[in-house]
Scaffold this motif. Structure first.
Motif, PDB file in Angstrom:
ATOM      1  N   UNK A 196       0.808  -1.211   0.000  1.00 55.37           N
ATOM      2  CA  UNK A 196       0.000   0.000   0.000  1.00 55.37           C
ATOM      3  C   UNK A 196       0.843   1.264   0.000  1.00 55.37           C
ATOM      4  N   UNK A 197       0.178   2.423  -0.023  1.00 59.60           N
ATOM      5  CA  UNK A 197       0.888   3.705  -0.150  1.00 59.60           C
ATOM      6  C   UNK A 197       1.666   4.113   1.090  1.00 59.60           C
ATOM      7  N   UNK A 198       1.527   3.374   2.197  1.00 64.51           N
ATOM      8  CA  UNK A 198       2.209   3.743   3.435  1.00 64.51           C
ATOM      9  C   UNK A 198       3.611   3.144   3.538  1.00 64.51           C
ATOM     10  N   UNK A 199       4.014   2.348   2.565  1.00 62.88           N
ATOM     11  CA  UNK A 199       5.287   1.637   2.685  1.00 62.88           C
ATOM     12  C   UNK A 199       6.492   2.563   2.538  1.00 62.88           C
ATOM     13  N   UNK A 200       7.584   2.174   3.176  1.00 68.43           N
ATOM     14  CA  UNK A 200       8.829   2.933   3.135  1.00 68.43           C
ATOM     15  C   UNK A 200       9.543   2.768   1.801  1.00 68.43           C
ATOM     16  N   UNK A 201      10.472   3.678   1.543  1.00 70.35           N
ATOM     17  CA  UNK A 201      11.289   3.566   0.322  1.00 70.35           C
ATOM     18  C   UNK A 201      12.352   2.484   0.473  1.00 70.35           C
ATOM     19  N   UNK A 202      12.933   2.386   1.657  1.00 73.70           N
ATOM     20  CA  UNK A 202      13.991   1.419   1.887  1.00 73.70           C
ATOM     21  C   UNK A 202      14.774   1.791   3.125  1.00 73.70           C
ATOM     22  N   UNK A 203      15.767   0.969   3.457  1.00 73.24           N
ATOM     23  CA  UNK A 203      16.645   1.233   4.590  1.00 73.24           C
ATOM     24  C   UNK A 203      17.818   2.097   4.123  1.00 73.24           C
ATOM     25  N   UNK A 204      18.051   3.175   4.822  1.00 74.77           N
ATOM     26  CA  UNK A 204      19.113   4.099   4.462  1.00 74.77           C
ATOM     27  C   UNK A 204      20.471   3.391   4.527  1.00 74.77           C
ATOM     28  N   UNK A 205      21.166   3.349   3.393  1.00 78.18           N
ATOM     29  CA  UNK A 205      22.496   2.762   3.341  1.00 78.18           C
ATOM     30  C   UNK A 205      22.532   1.247   3.366  1.00 78.18           C
ATOM     31  N   UNK A 206      21.382   0.581   3.262  1.00 74.62           N
ATOM     32  CA  UNK A 206      21.353  -0.887   3.318  1.00 74.62           C
ATOM     33  C   UNK A 206      20.494  -1.449   2.174  1.00 74.62           C
ATOM     34  N   UNK A 207      20.966  -1.298   0.938  1.00 71.02           N
ATOM     35  CA  UNK A 207      20.162  -1.734  -0.214  1.00 71.02           C
ATOM     36  C   UNK A 207      19.899  -3.238  -0.239  1.00 71.02           C
ATOM     37  N   UNK A 208      20.854  -4.054   0.228  1.00 67.60           N
ATOM     38  CA  UNK A 208      20.644  -5.503   0.195  1.00 67.60           C
ATOM     39  C   UNK A 208      19.508  -5.915   1.128  1.00 67.60           C
ATOM     40  N   UNK A 209      19.469  -5.329   2.321  1.00 68.26           N
ATOM     41  CA  UNK A 209      18.389  -5.632   3.252  1.00 68.26           C
ATOM     42  C   UNK A 209      17.054  -5.141   2.700  1.00 68.26           C
ATOM     43  N   UNK A 210      17.079  -3.985   2.035  1.00 71.46           N
ATOM     44  CA  UNK A 210      15.853  -3.454   1.426  1.00 71.46           C
ATOM     45  C   UNK A 210      15.303  -4.439   0.400  1.00 71.46           C
ATOM     46  N   UNK A 211      16.175  -4.957  -0.472  1.00 69.84           N
ATOM     47  CA  UNK A 211      15.725  -5.905  -1.493  1.00 69.84           C
ATOM     48  C   UNK A 211      15.212  -7.207  -0.868  1.00 69.84           C
ATOM     49  N   UNK A 212      15.724  -7.537   0.297  1.00 74.02           N
ATOM     50  CA  UNK A 212      15.308  -8.768   0.957  1.00 74.02           C
ATOM     51  C   UNK A 212      13.879  -8.689   1.481  1.00 74.02           C
ATOM     52  N   UNK A 213      13.469  -7.503   1.967  1.00 77.08           N
ATOM     53  CA  UNK A 213      12.151  -7.396   2.607  1.00 77.08           C
ATOM     54  C   UNK A 213      11.116  -6.682   1.744  1.00 77.08           C
ATOM     55  N   UNK A 214      11.538  -5.914   0.745  1.00 72.18           N
ATOM     56  CA  UNK A 214      10.611  -5.254  -0.177  1.00 72.18           C
ATOM     57  C   UNK A 214      10.622  -6.016  -1.491  1.00 72.18           C
ATOM     58  N   UNK A 215       9.592  -6.822  -1.721  1.00 72.92           N
ATOM     59  CA  UNK A 215       9.551  -7.700  -2.881  1.00 72.92           C
ATOM     60  C   UNK A 215       8.232  -7.508  -3.617  1.00 72.92           C
ATOM     61  N   UNK A 216       8.314  -7.069  -4.869  1.00 72.64           N
ATOM     62  CA  UNK A 216       7.124  -6.906  -5.720  1.00 72.64           C
ATOM     63  C   UNK A 216       6.047  -6.050  -5.062  1.00 72.64           C
ATOM     64  N   UNK A 217       6.475  -5.000  -4.382  1.00 71.45           N
ATOM     65  CA  UNK A 217       5.519  -4.074  -3.780  1.00 71.45           C
ATOM     66  C   UNK A 217       5.003  -4.502  -2.421  1.00 71.45           C
ATOM     67  N   UNK A 218       5.526  -5.588  -1.877  1.00 70.02           N
ATOM     68  CA  UNK A 218       5.108  -6.078  -0.563  1.00 70.02           C
ATOM     69  C   UNK A 218       6.260  -5.966   0.422  1.00 70.02           C
ATOM     70  N   UNK A 219       5.952  -5.527   1.625  1.00 70.37           N
ATOM     71  CA  UNK A 219       6.916  -5.539   2.717  1.00 70.37           C
ATOM     72  C   UNK A 219       6.739  -6.824   3.501  1.00 70.37           C
ATOM     73  N   UNK A 220       7.786  -7.644   3.529  1.00 68.73           N
ATOM     74  CA  UNK A 220       7.760  -8.899   4.266  1.00 68.73           C
ATOM     75  C   UNK A 220       8.240  -8.611   5.686  1.00 68.73           C
ATOM     76  N   UNK A 221       7.308  -8.597   6.612  1.00 69.73           N
ATOM     77  CA  UNK A 221       7.624  -8.261   7.992  1.00 69.73           C
ATOM     78  C   UNK A 221       8.340  -9.426   8.677  1.00 69.73           C
ATOM     79  N   UNK A 222       8.728  -9.216   9.919  1.00 72.33           N
ATOM     80  CA  UNK A 222       9.311 -10.278  10.743  1.00 72.33           C
ATOM     81  C   UNK A 222       8.282 -10.857  11.695  1.00 72.33           C
TER      82      UNK A 222
END
Length: 339
Positions: A196-222
């Motif tokens: 949804x529109x409330x999702x973050x852009x990513x983790x500052x300075x941590x692109x690999x972690x961002x790609x791990x949890x932001x997949x196809x427009x979904x945030x995979x929580x813990x």
């Protein structure tokens, strides 16, 4: 600079938030996670995501207005209190400086520990009377059990349980139902996913972690959860809160909620601790209540006996992080854990 990160005193954060809202677009908000399970992460939020959260929250609550800041403003829950109030055209009330506002119809966000203490009479004078005057008390940042909700309702306090994180611009699920525009789904093992529109852009300075949890427009929580027959989300706890002990899966949050329901228990957290015999043993950190055997029987009366804690650690109070969440790392460092 393409971001603003809140810091300093609450009144300074309010001024900086106002400038950020009135300033040019394209400047992200960077807010830190609590770091309750390790190293904090820096979450980048576009202004559009923050405002989408503000608008969806007001729509769900059926009203907007002044907010009381009772949380640290450098974390997402407190910062959203500031932004919601400013967007509604009101200066937020800073509880530590100004006290509770007079009149009715205002809003406040609390963590479960704060609400519990007020209901127990351990807060300041007039706290409970003040909450009765609030339009809504949002409660999030940790498990909001049925016992706590029932106590608040009996005391005349209108609560709404929220679920979310810095990565979702704060609470995005109210009383189990996603806010307008937000989608929730469950993945493998019940892992909660949010879009949804409330999702973050990513983790500052941590692109690999961002790609791990932001997949196809979904945030995979813990976090793990389940959906009931009405489509309401019930949050079970963090995925790693499921304690594998003696080959059995024990949901730590469910055990903790049962312990908190005991009339003599004033606080409880349950964690798994590595154990040479059991793989992990279920450890309960408890404030108040009867002896360990009675607490095990209390858990076993509602759940399988295998869920009952193998160790009970007595505390004067549950250690908290600055944002009011339980300090899990401090609990795991308790000297009795190594015994």
């Amino acid at each position: 600079m393409d971001f603003w990160s809140p810091g300093g005193r609450a009144d300074s954060v309010v001024a900086e938030a106002r400038a950020w809202l009135d300033g040019p677009d394209g400047v992200d908000l960077v807010v830190a996670t609590s770091g309750s399970t390790g190293q904090p992460k820096r979450v980048r939020l576009a202004r559009a995501a923050v405002l989408a959260s503000v608008q969806a929250s007001a729509a769900r609550l059926g009203s907007s207005g002044p907010w009381v800041l009772a949380l640290p403003p450098t974390y997402v829950a407190g910062l959203q209190v500031v932004v919601r109030s400013l967007v509604a055209g009101h200066e937020p009330t800073l509880l530590e400086r100004d006290g509770w506002p007079p009149g009715e119809g205002w809003f406040v966000s609390l963590v479960p520990t704060q609400l519990t203490r007020i209901l127990d009479g351990a807060g300041g004078p007039g706290d409970l009377d003040a909450l009765r005057r609030a339009h809504t008390v949002l409660v999030g940042g940790g498990p909001v059990g049925a016992t706590l909700r029932a106590r608040a309702a009996e005391a005349g306090v209108r609560t709404v349980a929220t679920y979310g994180s810095a990565e979702t611009a704060g609470g995005c699920v109210y009383d189990g139902l996603p806010l307008d525009g937000v989608a929730v789904a469950l993945g493998t093992g019940g892992r909660i996913r949010v879009a949804g529109p409330v999702l973050f852009r990513g983790y500052d300075g941590r692109p690999e972690l961002t790609r791990e949890v932001l997949v196809d427009g979904w945030f995979h929580t813990s976090d793990a959860g389940r959906l009931d027959e009405d489509g309401r989300l019930a949050v079970i706890g963090r995925v790693d809160d499921v304690i594998v002990s003696g080959g059995l899966n024990v949901p730590g949050p469910a055990v903790a909620e049962r312990l908190r329901a005991h009339p003599g228990v004033r606080g409880a957290e349950v964690l798994g601790v590595p154990d040479p015999e059991w793989g992990n043993r279920v450890v309960a950190f408890v404030v108040g209540g009867p002896d360990a055997a009675a607490l095990r029987d209390w858990v076993a009366a509602a759940h399988p006996r295998a869920w009952a804690p193998r160790q009970v650690v007595r505390l004067g109070e549950i250690p908290l992080l600055e944002n009011g969440k339980p300090d899990r790392q401090a609990l795991l460092r308790h000297p009795e854990i190594a015994r």
